[in-house]
Motif scaffolding. Structure first.
Motif, PDB file in Angstrom:
ATOM      1  N   ARG A  39      11.115  10.196   6.481  1.00 52.30           N
ATOM      2  CA  ARG A  39      10.623  11.550   6.269  1.00 52.30           C
ATOM      3  C   ARG A  39       9.311  11.561   5.465  1.00 52.30           C
ATOM      4  N   THR A  40       9.230  10.586   4.543  1.00 52.27           N
ATOM      5  CA  THR A  40       8.075  10.556   3.644  1.00 52.27           C
ATOM      6  C   THR A  40       7.051   9.499   4.072  1.00 52.27           C
ATOM      7  N   GLY A  41       7.195   8.997   5.298  1.00 51.05           N
ATOM      8  CA  GLY A  41       6.228   8.027   5.807  1.00 51.05           C
ATOM      9  C   GLY A  41       6.340   6.651   5.166  1.00 51.05           C
ATOM     10  N   ARG A  42       7.474   6.423   4.497  1.00 56.88           N
ATOM     11  CA  ARG A  42       7.647   5.111   3.868  1.00 56.88           C
ATOM     12  C   ARG A  42       8.165   4.088   4.871  1.00 56.88           C
ATOM     13  N   ALA A  43       7.908   2.819   4.571  1.00 57.80           N
ATOM     14  CA  ALA A  43       8.568   1.748   5.308  1.00 57.80           C
ATOM     15  C   ALA A  43      10.042   1.752   4.895  1.00 57.80           C
ATOM     16  N   PHE A  44      10.867   1.078   5.684  1.00 60.50           N
ATOM     17  CA  PHE A  44      12.288   0.979   5.326  1.00 60.50           C
ATOM     18  C   PHE A  44      12.688  -0.488   5.361  1.00 60.50           C
ATOM     19  N   ARG A  45      13.257  -0.971   4.267  1.00 60.38           N
ATOM     20  CA  ARG A  45      13.615  -2.390   4.147  1.00 60.38           C
ATOM     21  C   ARG A  45      15.130  -2.558   4.145  1.00 60.38           C
TER      22      ARG A  45
ATOM     23  N   THR B 185       0.836  -1.204   0.000  1.00 58.88           N
ATOM     24  CA  THR B 185       0.000   0.000   0.000  1.00 58.88           C
ATOM     25  C   THR B 185       0.866   1.248   0.000  1.00 58.88           C
ATOM     26  N   PRO B 186       0.385   2.335  -0.627  1.00 58.08           N
ATOM     27  CA  PRO B 186       1.135   3.585  -0.586  1.00 58.08           C
ATOM     28  C   PRO B 186       1.355   3.976   0.860  1.00 58.08           C
ATOM     29  N   PRO B 187       2.375   4.691   1.238  1.00 52.84           N
ATOM     30  CA  PRO B 187       3.308   5.339   0.336  1.00 52.84           C
ATOM     31  C   PRO B 187       4.566   4.549   0.005  1.00 52.84           C
ATOM     32  N   GLY B 188       4.519   3.240  -0.012  1.00 52.65           N
ATOM     33  CA  GLY B 188       5.678   2.496  -0.487  1.00 52.65           C
ATOM     34  C   GLY B 188       6.792   2.365   0.527  1.00 52.65           C
ATOM     35  N   ALA B 189       7.979   2.128   0.023  1.00 54.47           N
ATOM     36  CA  ALA B 189       9.097   1.847   0.917  1.00 54.47           C
ATOM     37  C   ALA B 189      10.414   2.319   0.317  1.00 54.47           C
TER      38      ALA B 189
ATOM     39  N   LEU C 190      19.216  13.792  12.672  1.00 53.48           N
ATOM     40  CA  LEU C 190      19.407  14.068  11.238  1.00 53.48           C
ATOM     41  C   LEU C 190      18.051  14.108  10.530  1.00 53.48           C
ATOM     42  N   LEU C 191      17.214  13.171  10.903  1.00 62.63           N
ATOM     43  CA  LEU C 191      15.868  13.096  10.314  1.00 62.63           C
ATOM     44  C   LEU C 191      15.125  14.421  10.510  1.00 62.63           C
ATOM     45  N   GLU C 192      15.289  14.985  11.676  1.00 60.53           N
ATOM     46  CA  GLU C 192      14.578  16.233  11.954  1.00 60.53           C
ATOM     47  C   GLU C 192      15.224  17.452  11.333  1.00 60.53           C
ATOM     48  N   ARG C 193      16.537  17.396  11.216  1.00 56.81           N
ATOM     49  CA  ARG C 193      17.230  18.654  10.870  1.00 56.81           C
ATOM     50  C   ARG C 193      17.758  18.755   9.448  1.00 56.81           C
ATOM     51  N   TRP C 194      17.859  17.656   8.729  1.00 52.09           N
ATOM     52  CA  TRP C 194      18.468  17.726   7.392  1.00 52.09           C
ATOM     53  C   TRP C 194      17.418  17.964   6.318  1.00 52.09           C
ATOM     54  N   ASP C 195      17.743  18.885   5.426  1.00 47.16           N
ATOM     55  CA  ASP C 195      16.849  19.177   4.312  1.00 47.16           C
ATOM     56  C   ASP C 195      17.426  18.531   3.047  1.00 47.16           C
TER      57      ASP C 195
END
Ligand code: GLU
Length: 306
Positions: free
Chosen positions: A38-44, A6-10, A286-291
């Motif tokens: 950051r984009t709500g994706r799963a991570f594999r 299901t979206p939003p993918g991984a 890093l997740l919070e601060r890196w653009d």
């Protein structure tokens, strides 16, 4: 955990267990994780253990990624356990008449005159249209060499376009790429495409030495009726001389750094610094601060402790 289909993918990280991950690898892994989360994706996490496996390396790599603060969804996938899925994909291409046997040695391919406009090293098409008698001769020759014929994809395009987060639209060569090697091992390009699709991966983050492979892989996905992922290729890490970072350059792994009394947080800080984030001590930081828009587009020259 989001469902793979299901979206939003991984997103994913897919190391080859051929040794400890160096700073460049760790940086790419962190960026892959950050971009996915950051984009709500799963991570594999996928271990690319079809060849070049070093005993104990997988375990050490997973430990190092965990020490950096990375986590992943679902079980770790090992390519060595996915043979049936690769065979199925090759069979599907065979059904489309898109697979041919190749009897060439690497040397013959390099020495063959290349097709007009083909980039150096592209397959010149030697075995693509052989008749039955020539194929039989090729098989006999392979038998004598104790090899199997390689299987190649019969392509009918010369190039394909992919979308890269940083490089934008990238058009690259597609040739009659290898699907299964002469030693019977499934080719990297096929395995990656099949595995990413099976895991619902729609965002491929990896080092940019693989950017030129992306069009081939996306085209293969297209032929297999699979969704083509978006890409985000990260510049390589290099030493002071500008050469690709390697073990011999010094304290380049997390373990090397630990032996020098440094914590994982200090390594994350150095990686964060290379991305323009000052004083970042954890993956979450890093997740919070890196653009992502600020990613330096040139290779990362790694400063190593003396
Ligand atoms: N296993 C490859 C490597 O460690 C990466 C492949 C990929 O990300 O597609 O370089």
């Amino acid at each position: 955990m989001p469902d793979a289909t299901t979206p939003p993918g991984a997103g994913r990280y897919a190391p080859s267990p051929s040794g400890d991950l160096h700073l460049g690898n760790l940086r790419t892994a962190l960026l892959a994780w950050v971009l996915a989360r950051r984009t709500g994706r799963a991570f594999r996490l996928r271990v690319e253990d079809l060849d070049r496996v070093k005993e104990g390396s997988e375990q050490r790599q997973l430990e190092d990624l965990t020490a950096l603060g990375l986590d992943w969804d679902g079980a770790v996938v090992r390519q060595s356990e996915r043979g049936p899925s690769y065979a199925e994909a090759i069979a599907a291409l065979e059904d489309q008449g898109r697979v041919f046997e190749c009897y060439c040695t690497r040397r013959e391919i390099l020495e063959a005159p290349s097709a007009p406009h083909a980039p150096p090293g592209a397959y010149p098409g030697t075995c693509r249209d052989l008749g039955a008698a020539a194929r039989e001769q090729g098989r006999v020759r392979m038998h004598e060499l104790r090899r199997e014929p390689a299987l190649r994809l019969r392509t009918d395009v010369a190039s394909w376009q992919v979308q890269d987060l940083w490089a934008g639209e990238v058009t690259g060569t597609v040739d009659d790429l290898v699907l299964r090697r002469g030693d019977g091992v499934v080719a990297y390009n096929l395995a990656v495409v099949v595995d990413d699709a099976a895991a619902g991966v729609d965002q491929v983050v990896r080092a940019d030495d693989l950017l030129s492979s992306a069009p081939r892989q996306a085209h293969l996905a297209h032929l297999l009726g699979l969704a083509e992922p978006g890409y985000a290729h990260v510049p390589l890490a290099v030493n002071a001389e500008g050469a690709r970072l390697a073990k011999r350059d010094g304290a380049v792994t997390l373990r090397d750094r630990r032996e020098r009394g440094e914590a994982a947080a200090e390594v994350v800080e150095q990686i964060g610094h290379s991305l323009g984030v000052v004083g970042c001590r954890s993956a979450h930081d890093l997740l919070e601060r890196w653009d992502p828009a600020t990613l330096p587009r040139h290779p990362w020259t790694v400063e190593l402790p003396h």
